[in-house]
Design a protein around this motif. Structure first.
Motif, PDB file in Angstrom:
ATOM      1  N   HIS A  21       0.837  -1.201   0.000  1.00  9.40           N
ATOM      2  CA  HIS A  21       0.000   0.000   0.000  1.00  9.40           C
ATOM      3  C   HIS A  21       0.872   1.250   0.000  1.00  9.40           C
ATOM      4  CE1 HIS A  21      -3.531  -2.457   0.730  1.00  9.40           C
ATOM      5  NE2 HIS A  21      -2.896  -3.030   1.738  1.00  9.40           N
ATOM      6  N   SER A  22       0.559   2.196  -0.852  1.00 13.34           N
ATOM      7  CA  SER A  22       1.266   3.463  -0.911  1.00 13.34           C
ATOM      8  C   SER A  22       0.248   4.570  -1.112  1.00 13.34           C
ATOM      9  CB  SER A  22       2.282   3.463  -2.060  1.00 13.34           C
ATOM     10  OG  SER A  22       1.611   3.466  -3.314  1.00 13.34           O
ATOM     11  N   PHE A  23       0.729   5.803  -1.159  1.00 12.53           N
ATOM     12  CA  PHE A  23      -0.176   6.926  -1.379  1.00 12.53           C
ATOM     13  C   PHE A  23      -0.815   6.878  -2.767  1.00 12.53           C
ATOM     14  CE2 PHE A  23       2.238   9.472   1.978  1.00 12.53           C
ATOM     15  CZ  PHE A  23       1.258   9.261   2.916  1.00 12.53           C
ATOM     16  N   ALA A  24      -0.302   6.027  -3.642  1.00  8.14           N
ATOM     17  CA  ALA A  24      -0.929   5.881  -4.955  1.00  8.14           C
ATOM     18  C   ALA A  24      -2.280   5.186  -4.840  1.00  8.14           C
ATOM     19  CB  ALA A  24      -0.016   5.089  -5.890  1.00  8.14           C
ATOM     20  N   GLU A  25      -2.492   4.417  -3.736  1.00 13.78           N
ATOM     21  CA  GLU A  25      -3.747   3.691  -3.543  1.00 13.78           C
ATOM     22  C   GLU A  25      -4.697   4.369  -2.547  1.00 13.78           C
ATOM     23  OE1 GLU A  25      -0.841   1.438  -5.339  1.00 13.78           O
ATOM     24  OE2 GLU A  25      -0.687   1.730  -3.175  1.00 13.78           O
ATOM     25  N   GLY A  26      -4.253   5.399  -1.848  1.00 12.18           N
ATOM     26  CA  GLY A  26      -5.124   6.026  -0.863  1.00 12.18           C
ATOM     27  C   GLY A  26      -4.426   7.168  -0.161  1.00 12.18           C
ATOM     28  N   PHE A  27      -5.020   7.619   0.955  1.00 14.39           N
ATOM     29  CA  PHE A  27      -4.508   8.783   1.673  1.00 14.39           C
ATOM     30  C   PHE A  27      -3.893   8.402   3.021  1.00 14.39           C
ATOM     31  CE2 PHE A  27      -7.923  10.145  -1.111  1.00 14.39           C
ATOM     32  CZ  PHE A  27      -7.315  11.187  -1.811  1.00 14.39           C
ATOM     33  N   TYR A  28      -3.648   7.103   3.232  1.00 15.20           N
ATOM     34  CA  TYR A  28      -3.134   6.625   4.519  1.00 15.20           C
ATOM     35  C   TYR A  28      -2.149   5.495   4.263  1.00 15.20           C
ATOM     36  CZ  TYR A  28      -3.166   4.130   9.015  1.00 15.20           C
ATOM     37  OH  TYR A  28      -2.817   3.482  10.178  1.00 15.20           O
ATOM     38  N   VAL A  29      -0.964   5.592   4.861  1.00 16.88           N
ATOM     39  CA  VAL A  29       0.004   4.500   4.778  1.00 16.88           C
ATOM     40  C   VAL A  29       0.596   4.266   6.161  1.00 16.88           C
ATOM     41  CG1 VAL A  29       0.626   4.817   2.346  1.00 16.88           C
ATOM     42  CG2 VAL A  29       1.907   6.032   4.124  1.00 16.88           C
ATOM     43  N   GLU A  30       0.922   3.017   6.451  1.00 16.31           N
ATOM     44  CA  GLU A  30       1.527   2.649   7.726  1.00 16.31           C
ATOM     45  C   GLU A  30       2.704   1.731   7.480  1.00 16.31           C
ATOM     46  OE1 GLU A  30       0.386   0.584  12.040  1.00 16.31           O
ATOM     47  OE2 GLU A  30      -1.163   0.941  10.515  1.00 16.31           O
ATOM     48  N   SER A  31       3.789   2.015   8.153  1.00 17.87           N
ATOM     49  CA  SER A  31       4.986   1.186   8.037  1.00 17.87           C
ATOM     50  C   SER A  31       4.725  -0.200   8.604  1.00 17.87           C
ATOM     51  CB  SER A  31       6.144   1.830   8.808  1.00 17.87           C
ATOM     52  OG  SER A  31       7.256   0.960   8.902  1.00 17.87           O
ATOM     53  N   MET A  32       5.343  -1.212   7.997  1.00 19.49           N
ATOM     54  CA  MET A  32       5.399  -2.515   8.644  1.00 19.49           C
ATOM     55  C   MET A  32       6.364  -2.408   9.818  1.00 19.49           C
ATOM     56  SD  MET A  32       5.437  -5.108   5.371  1.00 19.49           S
ATOM     57  CE  MET A  32       5.008  -6.514   6.408  1.00 19.49           C
ATOM     58  N   LYS A  33       6.178  -3.225  10.823  1.00 21.35           N
ATOM     59  CA  LYS A  33       7.026  -3.120  12.010  1.00 21.35           C
ATOM     60  C   LYS A  33       8.371  -3.808  11.836  1.00 21.35           C
ATOM     61  CE  LYS A  33       3.342  -2.314  15.347  1.00 21.35           C
ATOM     62  NZ  LYS A  33       2.590  -2.821  16.513  1.00 21.35           N
ATOM     63  N   TYR A  34       8.435  -4.787  10.952  1.00 23.77           N
ATOM     64  CA  TYR A  34       9.676  -5.524  10.741  1.00 23.77           C
ATOM     65  C   TYR A  34      10.126  -5.405   9.289  1.00 23.77           C
ATOM     66  CZ  TYR A  34       9.080  -7.810  15.272  1.00 23.77           C
ATOM     67  OH  TYR A  34       8.944  -8.063  16.611  1.00 23.77           O
ATOM     68  N   PRO A  35      11.416  -5.354   9.042  1.00 26.82           N
ATOM     69  CA  PRO A  35      11.892  -5.381   7.660  1.00 26.82           C
ATOM     70  C   PRO A  35      11.676  -6.758   7.054  1.00 26.82           C
ATOM     71  CG  PRO A  35      13.751  -5.537   9.176  1.00 26.82           C
ATOM     72  CD  PRO A  35      12.529  -5.294  10.012  1.00 26.82           C
ATOM     73  N   GLN A  36      11.315  -6.789   5.788  1.00 33.66           N
ATOM     74  CA  GLN A  36      11.157  -8.057   5.090  1.00 33.66           C
ATOM     75  C   GLN A  36      12.521  -8.714   4.865  1.00 33.66           C
ATOM     76  OE1 GLN A  36       8.323  -9.909   3.721  1.00 33.66           O
ATOM     77  NE2 GLN A  36       7.512  -8.728   5.410  1.00 33.66           N
ATOM     78  N   PRO A  37      12.558 -10.055   4.751  1.00 33.83           N
ATOM     79  CA  PRO A  37      13.835 -10.727   4.467  1.00 33.83           C
ATOM     80  C   PRO A  37      14.546 -10.178   3.242  1.00 33.83           C
ATOM     81  CG  PRO A  37      12.201 -12.332   5.147  1.00 33.83           C
ATOM     82  CD  PRO A  37      11.474 -11.030   5.019  1.00 33.83           C
ATOM     83  N   THR A  38      13.797  -9.843   2.186  1.00 31.51           N
ATOM     84  CA  THR A  38      14.434  -9.286   0.987  1.00 31.51           C
ATOM     85  C   THR A  38      15.092  -7.946   1.289  1.00 31.51           C
ATOM     86  OG1 THR A  38      12.223  -8.479   0.376  1.00 31.51           O
ATOM     87  CG2 THR A  38      12.994 -10.467  -0.713  1.00 31.51           C
ATOM     88  N   THR A  39      14.523  -7.176   2.221  1.00 31.82           N
ATOM     89  CA  THR A  39      15.120  -5.899   2.617  1.00 31.82           C
ATOM     90  C   THR A  39      16.459  -6.119   3.311  1.00 31.82           C
ATOM     91  OG1 THR A  39      12.941  -4.865   2.859  1.00 31.82           O
ATOM     92  CG2 THR A  39      14.769  -3.809   3.999  1.00 31.82           C
ATOM     93  N   ILE A  40      16.505  -7.077   4.231  1.00 28.36           N
ATOM     94  CA  ILE A  40      17.747  -7.385   4.942  1.00 28.36           C
ATOM     95  C   ILE A  40      18.806  -7.892   3.969  1.00 28.36           C
ATOM     96  CG2 ILE A  40      18.816  -8.890   6.657  1.00 28.36           C
ATOM     97  CD1 ILE A  40      17.164  -6.727   7.920  1.00 28.36           C
ATOM     98  N   LEU A  41      18.428  -8.816   3.104  1.00 27.85           N
ATOM     99  CA  LEU A  41      19.389  -9.373   2.150  1.00 27.85           C
ATOM    100  C   LEU A  41      19.936  -8.278   1.236  1.00 27.85           C
ATOM    101  CD1 LEU A  41      20.794 -11.841   0.860  1.00 27.85           C
ATOM    102  CD2 LEU A  41      18.819 -12.038  -0.658  1.00 27.85           C
ATOM    103  N   GLY A  42      19.046  -7.435   0.703  1.00 29.28           N
ATOM    104  CA  GLY A  42      19.502  -6.363  -0.174  1.00 29.28           C
ATOM    105  C   GLY A  42      20.466  -5.428   0.516  1.00 29.28           C
ATOM    106  N   CYS A  43      20.197  -5.108   1.789  1.00 32.64           N
ATOM    107  CA  CYS A  43      21.087  -4.243   2.553  1.00 32.64           C
ATOM    108  C   CYS A  43      22.459  -4.890   2.733  1.00 32.64           C
ATOM    109  CB  CYS A  43      20.465  -3.932   3.910  1.00 32.64           C
ATOM    110  SG  CYS A  43      21.558  -3.057   5.048  1.00 32.64           S
ATOM    111  N   LEU A  44      22.483  -6.177   3.077  1.00 30.39           N
ATOM    112  CA  LEU A  44      23.762  -6.867   3.302  1.00 30.39           C
ATOM    113  C   LEU A  44      24.585  -6.926   2.020  1.00 30.39           C
ATOM    114  CD1 LEU A  44      22.625  -9.822   5.605  1.00 30.39           C
ATOM    115  CD2 LEU A  44      23.708  -7.673   6.281  1.00 30.39           C
TER     116      LEU A  44
END
Length: 388
Positions: A21-44
């Motif tokens: 979900h992003s602002f492209a789909e509406g007027f409200y967005v909320e962060s996930m509380k944990y990073p996704q595994p793909t996020t961690i891998l990409g960072c490493l």
């Protein structure tokens, strides 16, 4: 032989992990509380290349490759991860990245390792209560789109929300032995995660200014938007155990995570604290004994599976699982962007069963999933006996 390391990520300030979900789909967005595994891998992978001088800053905060060379492929592999169903799972020196957890630490070391509590308990005063259920034969029910000849009767209190809490070593020791579990108020989500609400006006880049908070990405000029992001309470960090083939390939650093490039202090150290060998969940992870599909192959109707990570698989596997499940307790469904490429530009969101969900199989089943997910922190589960 690869070596396991504990890598912790402590947010410098607030952070935002995006979902589908992003602002492209509406007027409200909320962060996930944990990073996704793909996020961690990409960072490493990105951090390794930056620290080795193969990827360099272009002066604007973005990083660009210096050259496309064989050293980069040796360090971080050849997998492009265009989708979790890719066949190429070569990540170079990174051999395995199990699911993210929460680390509670003090000046003297690590105090506890926390995972979200399972969905088959609810909080009653200062204790957690196991939700009881009965299987009622000679009944007809519809379950996951399938017609069943039985019904599941639960004593769950419909007025109580699912427990938004984390469990440390004491919690998991008690849960896995079917003992009474005490509630720890210091481990609730609202104590660990600090919520921040931003309200702003959509605008184009040239209109930003005037001391007001503006949202510029995928917004409509003049419209009001609400965004929720988080920070962590003092003493808490995200943690992950990573197996690396090169003992000197990663160093402490400040890294960026998530679509909004939130800064985190990354620290890396060998796994040496005694809690990792005494905590039942981290011990299972260390022993490489949490593959969902391996657990399914040995299940009976007296077992249950608790998801330690998001569960992601194709429609065929999902259909087969639904066919052998007596019932499931699932904490909603998450939809994550850029899980499978469907063209040069577009990506497809895949629905995932979230962490903490509990599966009750009627029998074992032999299935094979995609190669990449388990290797980077998806499809991890622990098997335990059902409560009598």
């Amino acid at each position: 032989m690869s070596t396991p390391y504990l890598i912790t990520f402590t947010p410098v300030n607030r952070f935002f992990f995006g979902s589908s979900h992003s602002f492209a789909e509406g007027f409200y967005v909320e962060s996930m509380k944990y990073p996704q595994p793909t996020t961690i891998l990409g960072c490493l992978r990105n951090t390794i290349l930056i620290q080795e001088g193969i990827v360099k800053d272009d002066g604007t905060g973005r990083h660009i490759p210096d050259i496309d060379n064989s050293e980069a492929k040796e360090l971080t592999g050849t997998s492009m991860i265009n989708g979790l169903d890719d066949s190429d799972d070569n990540f170079g020196v990174i051999e395995r990245v199990p699911p993210v957890f929460m680390v509670k630490q003090s000046d003297v070391g690590i105090d506890d390792i926390l995972f979200p509590v399972p969905a088959d308990i609810e909080q009653i005063d200062s204790f957690f209560r196991y939700i009881k259920y009965k299987k009622k034969d000679n009944a007809i029910s519809s379950y996951s789109g399938m017609r069943k000849s039985f019904a599941i009767l639960s004593d769950k209190n419909p007025k109580l929300p699912p427990p938004s809490s984390l469990g440390g070593k004491d919690f998991w020791d008690a849960y896995l032995s079917n003992q009474q579990i005490s509630y720890n108020p210091a481990y609730t989500d609202d104590r660990i995660f600090k919520t921040h609400i931003s309200i702003g006006i959509g605008c184009k880049n040239k209109d930003a200014g005037g001391g007001k908070r503006y949202f510029k990405k995928t917004t409509i000029k003049g419209m009001f938007y609400t965004k929720i992001d988080y920070s962590l309470d003092k003493g808490f960090s995200f943690g992950v155990i990573v197996w690396l083939r090169d003992n000197n390939v990663l160093k402490n650093d400040v890294v960026l995570l998530g679509g909004e490039q939130s800064p985190f202090r990354m620290k890396i150290r060998p796994v040496s604290d005694s809690i990792f060998s005494s905590h039942p969940i981290t011990l299972t992870i260390m022993n490489d004994n949490c593959d969902l599909f391996q657990k399914l192959a040995t299940c009976t109707n007296k077992d249950k599976l608790v998801a330690l990570s998001p569960l992601a698989f194709d429609e065929n596997v999902n259909f087969s699982l639904a066919g052998i499940m007596e019932h499931k307790i699932i904490k909603g469904i998450h939809s994550i962007k850029t899980i499978r490429k469907i063209g040069a530009i577009k990506s497809e969101a895949v629905c995932m069963i979230p962490v903490g969900s509990v599966l009750y199989p009627e029998k074992s089943i032999t299935l094979s999933g995609w190669k990449i997910p388990y290797k980077i922190g998806y499809n991890c589960a622990i098997k335990t006996e059902r409560r009598g």
